[in-house]
Design a protein around this motif. Structure first.
Motif, PDB file in Angstrom:
ATOM      1  N   GLU A   1       0.824  -1.204   0.000  1.00 33.69           N
ATOM      2  CA  GLU A   1       0.000   0.000   0.000  1.00 33.69           C
ATOM      3  C   GLU A   1       0.862   1.260   0.000  1.00 33.69           C
ATOM      4  OE1 GLU A   1      -2.731   0.106   3.230  1.00 33.69           O
ATOM      5  OE2 GLU A   1      -4.305  -0.947   2.122  1.00 33.69           O
ATOM      6  N   PRO A   2       0.422   2.301  -0.706  1.00 41.82           N
ATOM      7  CA  PRO A   2       1.173   3.566  -0.712  1.00 41.82           C
ATOM      8  C   PRO A   2       1.089   4.240   0.654  1.00 41.82           C
ATOM      9  CG  PRO A   2      -0.949   3.840  -1.795  1.00 41.82           C
ATOM     10  CD  PRO A   2      -0.797   2.370  -1.540  1.00 41.82           C
ATOM     11  N   GLU A   3       2.127   4.982   0.995  1.00 39.74           N
ATOM     12  CA  GLU A   3       2.126   5.686   2.281  1.00 39.74           C
ATOM     13  C   GLU A   3       1.035   6.759   2.302  1.00 39.74           C
ATOM     14  OE1 GLU A   3       5.932   7.209   3.265  1.00 39.74           O
ATOM     15  OE2 GLU A   3       6.934   5.258   3.207  1.00 39.74           O
ATOM     16  N   GLU A   4       0.855   7.431   1.185  1.00 37.57           N
ATOM     17  CA  GLU A   4      -0.180   8.449   1.080  1.00 37.57           C
ATOM     18  C   GLU A   4      -1.212   7.997   0.054  1.00 37.57           C
ATOM     19  OE1 GLU A   4      -0.695  13.226   0.083  1.00 37.57           O
ATOM     20  OE2 GLU A   4       1.281  12.329   0.264  1.00 37.57           O
ATOM     21  N   LYS A   5      -2.408   7.743   0.511  1.00 39.80           N
ATOM     22  CA  LYS A   5      -3.439   7.219  -0.375  1.00 39.80           C
ATOM     23  C   LYS A   5      -4.093   8.357  -1.165  1.00 39.80           C
ATOM     24  CE  LYS A   5      -4.597   3.290   2.585  1.00 39.80           C
ATOM     25  NZ  LYS A   5      -5.685   2.556   3.292  1.00 39.80           N
ATOM     26  N   PRO A   6      -4.241   8.183  -2.478  1.00 37.96           N
ATOM     27  CA  PRO A   6      -4.927   9.206  -3.264  1.00 37.96           C
ATOM     28  C   PRO A   6      -6.406   9.256  -2.911  1.00 37.96           C
ATOM     29  CG  PRO A   6      -4.450   7.271  -4.610  1.00 37.96           C
ATOM     30  CD  PRO A   6      -3.746   7.070  -3.310  1.00 37.96           C
ATOM     31  N   LYS A   7      -6.961  10.457  -2.887  1.00 40.58           N
ATOM     32  CA  LYS A   7      -8.381  10.634  -2.569  1.00 40.58           C
ATOM     33  C   LYS A   7      -9.200  10.492  -3.853  1.00 40.58           C
ATOM     34  CE  LYS A   7      -7.757  14.697  -0.865  1.00 40.58           C
ATOM     35  NZ  LYS A   7      -8.061  16.024  -0.248  1.00 40.58           N
ATOM     36  N   VAL A   8     -10.210   9.637  -3.783  1.00 39.63           N
ATOM     37  CA  VAL A   8     -10.958   9.286  -4.989  1.00 39.63           C
ATOM     38  C   VAL A   8     -12.464   9.460  -4.774  1.00 39.63           C
ATOM     39  CG1 VAL A   8     -11.511   7.425  -6.609  1.00 39.63           C
ATOM     40  CG2 VAL A   8      -9.185   7.634  -5.704  1.00 39.63           C
ATOM     41  N   LEU A   9     -13.125   9.999  -5.781  1.00 41.01           N
ATOM     42  CA  LEU A   9     -14.587  10.012  -5.833  1.00 41.01           C
ATOM     43  C   LEU A   9     -15.009   8.966  -6.860  1.00 41.01           C
ATOM     44  CD1 LEU A   9     -17.412  11.222  -5.244  1.00 41.01           C
ATOM     45  CD2 LEU A   9     -17.000  12.807  -7.164  1.00 41.01           C
ATOM     46  N   LEU A  10     -15.783   7.990  -6.410  1.00 45.20           N
ATOM     47  CA  LEU A  10     -16.310   6.949  -7.298  1.00 45.20           C
ATOM     48  C   LEU A  10     -17.736   7.321  -7.670  1.00 45.20           C
ATOM     49  CD1 LEU A  10     -15.207   3.631  -5.529  1.00 45.20           C
ATOM     50  CD2 LEU A  10     -14.552   4.330  -7.837  1.00 45.20           C
ATOM     51  N   VAL A  11     -17.981   7.494  -8.945  1.00 45.26           N
ATOM     52  CA  VAL A  11     -19.317   7.863  -9.416  1.00 45.26           C
ATOM     53  C   VAL A  11     -19.917   6.698 -10.189  1.00 45.26           C
ATOM     54  CG1 VAL A  11     -20.681   9.459 -10.824  1.00 45.26           C
ATOM     55  CG2 VAL A  11     -18.684  10.296  -9.559  1.00 45.26           C
ATOM     56  N   TYR A  12     -21.114   6.305  -9.758  1.00 43.12           N
ATOM     57  CA  TYR A  12     -21.845   5.248 -10.456  1.00 43.12           C
ATOM     58  C   TYR A  12     -22.962   5.906 -11.234  1.00 43.12           C
ATOM     59  CZ  TYR A  12     -24.538   0.984 -11.282  1.00 43.12           C
ATOM     60  OH  TYR A  12     -25.217  -0.051 -11.865  1.00 43.12           O
ATOM     61  N   GLY A  13     -22.919   5.746 -12.549  1.00 44.09           N
ATOM     62  CA  GLY A  13     -23.877   6.454 -13.385  1.00 44.09           C
ATOM     63  C   GLY A  13     -24.767   5.554 -14.198  1.00 44.09           C
ATOM     64  N   ALA A  14     -26.019   5.936 -14.287  1.00 43.16           N
ATOM     65  CA  ALA A  14     -26.987   5.332 -15.188  1.00 43.16           C
ATOM     66  C   ALA A  14     -27.705   6.489 -15.866  1.00 43.16           C
ATOM     67  CB  ALA A  14     -27.978   4.452 -14.414  1.00 43.16           C
ATOM     68  N   PRO A  15     -28.251   6.273 -17.063  1.00 45.20           N
ATOM     69  CA  PRO A  15     -28.942   7.383 -17.734  1.00 45.20           C
ATOM     70  C   PRO A  15     -29.975   8.035 -16.820  1.00 45.20           C
ATOM     71  CG  PRO A  15     -28.724   5.527 -19.229  1.00 45.20           C
ATOM     72  CD  PRO A  15     -28.245   5.053 -17.881  1.00 45.20           C
ATOM     73  N   GLY A  16     -29.765   9.323 -16.557  1.00 44.81           N
ATOM     74  CA  GLY A  16     -30.720  10.055 -15.727  1.00 44.81           C
ATOM     75  C   GLY A  16     -30.344  10.180 -14.269  1.00 44.81           C
ATOM     76  N   SER A  17     -29.324   9.461 -13.811  1.00 46.72           N
ATOM     77  CA  SER A  17     -28.953   9.552 -12.393  1.00 46.72           C
ATOM     78  C   SER A  17     -27.480   9.222 -12.199  1.00 46.72           C
ATOM     79  CB  SER A  17     -29.804   8.597 -11.555  1.00 46.72           C
ATOM     80  OG  SER A  17     -29.533   7.260 -11.909  1.00 46.72           O
ATOM     81  N   ASN A  18     -26.875   9.902 -11.222  1.00 52.81           N
ATOM     82  CA  ASN A  18     -25.491   9.648 -10.839  1.00 52.81           C
ATOM     83  C   ASN A  18     -25.407   9.611  -9.321  1.00 52.81           C
ATOM     84  OD1 ASN A  18     -24.010   9.827 -13.505  1.00 52.81           O
ATOM     85  ND2 ASN A  18     -25.023  11.826 -13.498  1.00 52.81           N
TER      86      ASN A  18
END
Length: 313
Positions: free
Chosen positions: A177-194
């Motif tokens: 594992e990296p010492e400093e973890k990158p900050k991530v936004l996970l977006v789940y998308g379907a037509p019309g909604s995220n």
């Protein structure tokens, strides 16, 4: 691991006890096996299932990984994720079961989704098939699915090997594992909604196991989809993710276009580090946003590679 009930009676090992396409369970026969599915339903089998239909790609992949075949696979416009299943009849999906096609293939086991297909149990059982409900909201769920399928199909050793391979991959990633973890936004998308994927979602679990930090970890979950949260622009700007990963369901191109439009409607998003450095990545739909089966190892490797690329820039 989900507890699976053991063998109940003597195994059917005598000649003439092979499964056949027109096999109909006889109530007077001894139960060979009882298992508990993901909704704690007890499902009984008079013999090892030989005609398997699945409503999800993850289950399709797992059946073949265990050395078996299916007579019914999920309906899709795309080629089957398992080449050997390309010509297999398509019997609908967890969202919409094609009962006519399912009747035609005469399954003795149908792998379906919990809780989505609970309502379909009576009609599927009316076709003479047993129904196993499973789900995959995390990597351990996939391992539990493998264990359950291995038990039902009498492929326990094969299943255990696959489970241990997943454990080993996770251990290898945790050891590096990296010492400093990158900050991530996970977006789940379907037509019309995220939505933002939370740590208790499959993609969220993959992200954390691969060494990333989920900026939506403290977001309030949606009542109808507890593995996801609303995209709260104010909190996202405050968290300032280094990277945005987008997963699509249904029509990927349409879902991606919808998400980009949503970002453009919020001027504050342009100030995000991820946006400034063009750190928006579209994750492959066959590995993320849906159950990849035993290819969860590929999902973990892909995510780690993406994180390492982000950290190197």
């Amino acid at each position: 691991m989900r507890k699976i009930l053991g063998m109940i009676a003597g195994l059917c090992v005598m000649a003439g006890c092979q499964a056949s396409a027109d096999y109909t369970p006889n109530p007077s026969e001894e139960t060979v096996l009882q298992v508990s599915d993901f909704t704690d339903r007890t499902v009984s089998f008079q013999q090892t299932p030989s005609r398997i239909a699945v409503l999800g790609n993850g289950e399709l992949e797992m059946v073949y990984a265990l050395g078996e075949e299916v007579v019914g696979r999920p309906t899709s416009k795309d080629p089957a994720i398992v080449t050997e299943a390309e010509d297999v009849s398509q019997v609908g999906t967890s969202h919409e079961v094609d009962l006519e096609r399912l009747t035609y293939v005469q399954p003795d086991l149908v792998m379906a989704n919990a809780p989505m297909n609970e309502k379909d149990i009576p009609v599927i059982e009316g076709l003479g098939a047993e129904v196993l409900l499973t789900s995959a909201n995390g990597i351990e769920d996939i391992q539990d699915q493998l264990a359950l399928l291995g038990e039902v199909l009498q492929k326990e050793e094969n299943a255990q090997i696959l489970i241990e391979e997943i454990d080993q991959k996770i251990a290898d990633l945790q050891n590096s594992e990296p010492e400093e973890k990158p900050k991530v936004l996970l977006v789940y998308g379907a037509p019309g909604s995220n939505m933002a994927a939370l740590p208790n979602s499959l993609a969220g679990d993959i992200l954390e196991k691969a060494g990333g930090e989920n900026v939506a970890a403290q977001f309030e979950s949606l009542e109808t989809f507890p593995q996801y949260a609303q995209l709260n622009s104010e909190r996202i700007v405050e968290a300032d993710p280094d990277y945005i990963f987008f997963m699509a369901h249904g029509d990927p191109a349409s879902a991606q276009e919808g998400f980009i439009k949503e970002m453009e409607q919020h001027s504050a998003w342009s100030e995000l580090s991820a946006v400034k450095h063009d750190h928006l990545s579209i994750l492959p739909s066959e590995l993320f946003g849906t159950n990849p089966g035993t290819r969860i190892i590929d999902s973990l490797d892909y995510m780690r590679a993406e994180l390492e690329e982000a950290m190197s820039e």
